[in-house]
Design an enzyme around this catalytic site. Structure first.
Site, PDB file in Angstrom:
ATOM      1  N   GLN A  47      34.662  82.337  58.653  1.00  0.00           N
ATOM      2  CA  GLN A  47      35.648  81.591  57.873  1.00  0.00           C
ATOM      3  C   GLN A  47      36.017  80.303  58.607  1.00  0.00           C
ATOM      4  O   GLN A  47      36.428  80.340  59.770  1.00  0.00           O
ATOM      5  CB  GLN A  47      36.914  82.402  57.602  1.00  0.00           C
ATOM      6  N   TYR A  76      47.113  76.231  53.882  1.00  0.00           N
ATOM      7  CA  TYR A  76      46.484  75.388  54.890  1.00  0.00           C
ATOM      8  C   TYR A  76      45.892  74.131  54.240  1.00  0.00           C
ATOM      9  O   TYR A  76      46.124  73.866  53.060  1.00  0.00           O
ATOM     10  CB  TYR A  76      45.481  76.217  55.697  1.00  0.00           C
ATOM     11  N   ARG A 126      37.540  80.679  49.669  1.00  0.00           N
ATOM     12  CA  ARG A 126      38.715  81.522  49.492  1.00  0.00           C
ATOM     13  C   ARG A 126      39.870  80.698  48.941  1.00  0.00           C
ATOM     14  O   ARG A 126      40.207  79.641  49.471  1.00  0.00           O
ATOM     15  CB  ARG A 126      39.140  82.160  50.814  1.00  0.00           C
ATOM     16  N   GLY A 136      42.440  94.236  54.665  1.00  0.00           N
ATOM     17  CA  GLY A 136      42.881  93.591  55.882  1.00  0.00           C
ATOM     18  C   GLY A 136      43.520  94.549  56.857  1.00  0.00           C
ATOM     19  O   GLY A 136      42.881  95.027  57.796  1.00  0.00           O
ATOM     20  N   ARG A 137      44.807  94.841  56.657  1.00  0.00           N
ATOM     21  CA  ARG A 137      45.531  95.676  57.614  1.00  0.00           C
ATOM     22  C   ARG A 137      44.909  97.060  57.776  1.00  0.00           C
ATOM     23  O   ARG A 137      44.941  97.633  58.875  1.00  0.00           O
ATOM     24  CB  ARG A 137      46.990  95.792  57.177  1.00  0.00           C
TER      25      ARG A 137
END
Length: 392
Positions: free
Chosen positions: A111, A197, A244, A339-340
């Site tokens: 990424q 971002y 993404r 993810g987590r």
């Protein structure tokens, strides 16, 4: 949420354990590891270490690994101890990561990250201000190193507005980073255009008040993302490029006046480019936490993006096993990124396949630190050995 979403024709009777082709590669199942910032790159130089290699090797059972967000330049950094992909040392470090994943039969995409305004002078060349589409306050904090060397959450200063020449330099940095990622053995790259971002800052009307060719209309606000996508595709091939997005995300002050038009346009344009995939983060997640105050328009936007983008669609955002199976069966997505759960369960696909108990993630070790909460979560085989399960 998603109650009336049905696209059976897209699913083709698939489930999360069905193989799928991405970037010309057969991905063995549809459980992906989401990009996860962990702030454990080696210092000095933000270089992947042997501990990072082990972390990814442990999780190579994912159908697809998307690496943690990796800055494309010094200017692109916004958090302490995050890795880069712009120096020879960083490339060499990532090469060891990709080798480990490939030795375990995995697929891995890098990424690529530019944080834009979500930064601090301590990270910037010559201690300068972070860059942004527009000079304005930033509602949030970033993870910096204090005078004692400890990681702390620090205030983000008002950024400087990017010039057109500065934008062109950043596009060139993306191209170099993509070339470096392939040199580091990656199967492809994912352009991070979400989560507040830089590219997301250009996309959203809340954060982009420019009056030039990169601001104003939907087409202009999407221009930088599409220029970056085209430049990287020319360098390494469109089939090795994913994107993404976080439609309707609110992290770090994001928001758009016409999200259906904006993200529908982007999905349609990306679909024309024959990319590896589109990766969407559902708005139940803001930053790293669940948010139940999501905009009810999300379902209709999700359906619109599914229809506009014709390639593989990855979904992320607080999925459980049951929600993931339903999303694949209903055709909302083709791959589900966790993810987590992958943080705490290095062998997550095996645990989901066998419906084994899941380790709980320790949020106090998410960002920064040593091996604790990073490479010490037990896999099923180790947990069984420690408890004596399966003996005699």
């Amino acid at each position: 949420m998603h109650q009336n979403f049905k696209l059976k024709d897209k699913a083709v009777n698939a489930n999360i354990f069905s193989p799928i082709e991405i970037a010309g590669l057969t991905v063995r199942h549809r459980i992906a590891m989401a990009p996860l910032t962990r702030s454990r790159a080696g210092q000095p130089g933000n270089v992947p270490t042997t501990m990072n290699v082990e972390y990814y090797r442990q999780r190579a059972g994912a159908g697809l690994i998307i690496t943690e967000a990796t800055q494309i330049s010094q200017q692109a950094q916004g958090y302490a101890w995050t890795p880069g992909i712009y120096t020879p040392e960083q490339i060499a470090g990532w090469l060891e990561v990709s080798k480990a994943v490939h030795e375990e039969g995995g697929v891995i995409f890098q990424q690529l990250w530019h944080v834009g305004r979500v930064s601090h002078p301590s990270f910037q060349p010559n201690g300068g201000l972070p860059v942004a589409p527009t000079t304005m306050p930033v509602p949030g904090k970033t993870f910096i190193v204090d005078e004692t060397g400890k990681g702390v959450w620090g205030e983000i200063p008002e950024p400087q507005e990017l010039t057109t020449s500065g934008i062109k330099t950043i596009i060139a940095d993306y191209v170099t980073a993509s070339r470096n990622a392939i040199a580091a053995g990656m199967d492809g790259v994912e352009i991070h255009a979400g989560n507040g971002y830089l590219l997301d800052q250009f996309i959203n009307s809340n954060s982009n008040h420019r009056m030039d060719e990169y601001g104003g209309s939907t087409e202009n606000r999407a221009r930088l993302l599409l220029e970056v996508t085209d430049a990287i595709s020319k360098e390494i091939g469109a089939s090795r490029v994913g994107v993404r997005l976080t439609p309707m995300g609110r992290f770090m002050g994001m928001g758009d006046d016409t999200p259906e038009e904006t993200f529908g346009y982007i999905a349609e344009e990306l679909s024309k480019r024959s990319l590896a995939y589109l990766h969407l983060v559902e708005p139940e997640i803001v930053g790293t936490v669940l948010d139940e105050n999501y905009d009810p328009r999300w379902d209709s936007i999700m359906k619109l993006l599914r229809e506009r983008f014709k390639g593989p669609l990855i979904l992320a955002g607080g999925f459980t096993y049951e929600k993931a199976q339903a999303a694949i069966a209903e055709g909302r997505g083709d791959v589900i990124a966790f993810g987590r759960l992958f943080i705490a369960n290095p062998d997550l696909p095996d645990r989901l396949r066998t419906r084994a108990p899941l380790n709980e993630p320790d949020s106090s070790t998410f960002f920064g630190g040593d091996s604790r909460g990073y490479v010490d979560y037990p896999a099923l085989i180790h947990a069984a050995a420690e408890t004596g399960a399966g003996n005699g």
